[in-house]
Scaffold this motif. Structure first.
Motif, PDB file in Angstrom:
ATOM      1  N   TYR A 177      18.150  38.490  38.011  1.00 39.00           N
ATOM      2  CA  TYR A 177      19.411  38.000  37.456  1.00 39.00           C
ATOM      3  C   TYR A 177      19.222  36.489  37.304  1.00 39.00           C
ATOM      4  O   TYR A 177      18.527  35.854  38.115  1.00 39.00           O
ATOM      5  N   VAL A 178      19.850  35.907  36.299  1.00 38.20           N
ATOM      6  CA  VAL A 178      19.694  34.464  36.050  1.00 38.20           C
ATOM      7  C   VAL A 178      20.165  33.644  37.259  1.00 38.20           C
ATOM      8  O   VAL A 178      19.719  32.505  37.465  1.00 38.20           O
ATOM      9  N   PRO A 193       6.549  52.408  30.162  1.00 35.27           N
ATOM     10  CA  PRO A 193       7.560  52.676  31.167  1.00 35.27           C
ATOM     11  C   PRO A 193       7.186  52.018  32.493  1.00 35.27           C
ATOM     12  O   PRO A 193       5.998  51.806  32.781  1.00 35.27           O
ATOM     13  N   SER A 194       8.229  51.717  33.302  1.00 37.11           N
ATOM     14  CA  SER A 194       8.006  51.122  34.621  1.00 37.11           C
ATOM     15  C   SER A 194       9.274  51.281  35.451  1.00 37.11           C
ATOM     16  O   SER A 194      10.319  51.687  34.943  1.00 37.11           O
ATOM     17  N   VAL A 195       9.144  50.956  36.724  1.00 40.46           N
ATOM     18  CA  VAL A 195      10.289  51.005  37.630  1.00 40.46           C
ATOM     19  C   VAL A 195      10.827  49.576  37.761  1.00 40.46           C
ATOM     20  O   VAL A 195      10.106  48.694  38.233  1.00 40.46           O
ATOM     21  N   PRO A 196      12.066  49.320  37.334  1.00 44.06           N
ATOM     22  CA  PRO A 196      12.594  47.959  37.488  1.00 44.06           C
ATOM     23  C   PRO A 196      12.860  47.634  38.965  1.00 44.06           C
ATOM     24  O   PRO A 196      13.421  48.458  39.698  1.00 44.06           O
ATOM     25  N   PHE A 197      12.439  46.448  39.373  1.00 48.97           N
ATOM     26  CA  PHE A 197      12.757  45.907  40.702  1.00 48.97           C
ATOM     27  C   PHE A 197      13.758  44.792  40.431  1.00 48.97           C
ATOM     28  O   PHE A 197      13.395  43.729  39.927  1.00 48.97           O
ATOM     29  N   PHE A 198      15.030  45.066  40.712  1.00 50.82           N
ATOM     30  CA  PHE A 198      16.136  44.215  40.272  1.00 50.82           C
ATOM     31  C   PHE A 198      16.608  43.311  41.411  1.00 50.82           C
ATOM     32  O   PHE A 198      17.100  43.790  42.423  1.00 50.82           O
ATOM     33  N   ALA A 225      11.165  39.894  33.612  1.00 47.18           N
ATOM     34  CA  ALA A 225      12.171  39.250  32.762  1.00 47.18           C
ATOM     35  C   ALA A 225      13.332  38.726  33.594  1.00 47.18           C
ATOM     36  O   ALA A 225      13.484  39.063  34.767  1.00 47.18           O
ATOM     37  N   VAL A 226      14.156  37.936  32.925  1.00 40.05           N
ATOM     38  CA  VAL A 226      15.423  37.468  33.492  1.00 40.05           C
ATOM     39  C   VAL A 226      16.525  38.247  32.761  1.00 40.05           C
ATOM     40  O   VAL A 226      16.311  38.724  31.641  1.00 40.05           O
TER      41      VAL A 226
END
Ligand code: 13P
Ligand code: SF4
Length: 344
Positions: free
Chosen positions: A119-120, A154-159, A136-137
């Motif tokens: 997150y920004v 494809p990938s697993v996002p780590f948020f 990414a942001v």
């Protein structure tokens, strides 16, 4: 400084610097500050506005520190200032780089590709980490687009770091909540077993914004709906999924303000976000649309920026007082992650 001086100082600085000076402000800023801004926006709009600026030599960001850092990263060659460098963000601070690196070592160890998304509301170093790992942001206005981009790789996002924005985004994209893992930085190994990672569609860092969580609740929304039958309620996605579900709608600060413009005369709208913005919108719409707060909550950090401090900053532009600088090796990688966000 007495009450009329700051405005005079700001006018003088305007006269002196002309287009060499750009003042940006976030929607949560006080009316007296917003009155002096060239542009007011949400986090995404502020980033875009800073990135496209050609003429200004000095950019003053009235908001919190990560916003000024983002502007500095996206406007290389320009001098970026914040009127109070102590205006931080507890959400951004909840993901220190060493703790995120430790989590990454465990999460990225498996055979499935992981995409870090921050997150920004995060440090420049965390943004650079994402840039360095093909990540990414995102902001609250485009989290769904950015997470979809990571899923499609494809990938697993780590948020990282806002769990509520992560969970609300997962839900909006139809990800089964049983396949979203929560990484708790306060627990050994994040409180998750390495085996669980193999079945996860998303991993979310357990951080939150104290203005939006746990302050806004399902009960607040339901009370408002009982009080004003037919009211439309929009929550900021930094609120819990339960609260967002009760309202039925989530949006960033600018998305909330855009909704107001579409409402017919006489409508009633409930907004679940920081009170300074809600009150300003309510005043602006008086007599046309009734705007009600879901609950009154203020961001203390945003409130650290005052018109006096803005005037002070403008008086000292030629010194480095209040200047926000990001080392180029960090800015280069952070820009990579921000560029993905601005592209998708
Ligand atoms: P947005 O303005 O991007 O919705 O973000 C809200 C916020 O909490 C900024 O810190
Ligand atoms: Fe940080 Fe929340 Fe304040 Fe935004 S509102 S600056 S996320 S504490």
């Amino acid at each position: 400084m007495n009450a009329i001086e700051p405005a005079a100082v700001i006018r003088r600085a305007r006269g002196r610097y002309g287009r060499r000076l750009l003042i940006l402000a976030h929607h949560y800023q006080a009316d007296e500050v917003v009155a002096h801004a060239d542009f007011v926006g949400d986090s995404l709009e502020l980033a875009r506005r800073a990135a496209r600026e050609k003429e200004a030599e000095f950019i003053v960001l009235c908001g919190v520190h990560f916003m000024a850092e983002t502007a500095a990263i996206l406007s290389p060659g320009k001098k970026v200032y914040i009127p109070d460098p102590q205006a931080g963000c507890p959400l951004a601070d909840s993901a220190p780089m060493d703790a995120v690196s430790r989590a990454w070592e465990l999460i990225a160890r498996g055979d499935r590709p992981i995409t870090p998304i921050t997150y920004v509301n995060s440090s420049a170093r965390l943004k650079a980490f994402c840039g360095n790992h093909e990540g990414a942001v995102c902001t609250s206005a485009n989290a769904s687009r950015v997470v979809s981009w990571a899923l499609q790789k494809p990938s697993v996002p780590f948020f990282v770091p806002d769990m509520n924005l992560g969970l609300n985004t997962a839900r909006a994209l139809g990800i089964d909540s049983g396949r979203v893992l929560m990484w708790d930085p306060g627990l050994p190994d994040g409180g998750i077993s390495p085996g669980a990672l193999g079945n996860a569609d998303m991993v979310v860092w357990k951080g939150w914004c104290p203005v939006h969580y746990p302050s806004f609740t399902r009960e607040d929304v339901e009370r408002l709906k009982r009080m004003r039958p037919g009211i439309r309620v929009v929550m900021h996605p930094e609120s819990s999924p339960d609260t967002v579900e009760a309202s039925g709608e989530a949006g960033s600060t600018s998305q909330m303000l855009s909704i107001i413009d579409t409402l017919p005369q006489g409508s009633v709208l409930g907004l679940g976000t920081e009170t300074t913005m809600v009150r300003r919108a309510a005043r602006a719409m008086r007599g046309r649309v009734e705007i009600m707060p879901v609950r009154e909550v203020f961001c203390e950090d945003m409130a650290k920026i005052t018109v006096e401090k803005l005037a002070d900053t403008l008086m000292g532009l030629e010194t480095d007082k209040g200047r926000v600088q990001v080392p180029e090796e960090v800015a280069f990688l952070a820009r990579k992650a921000l560029d993905v966000m601005l592209r998708v």
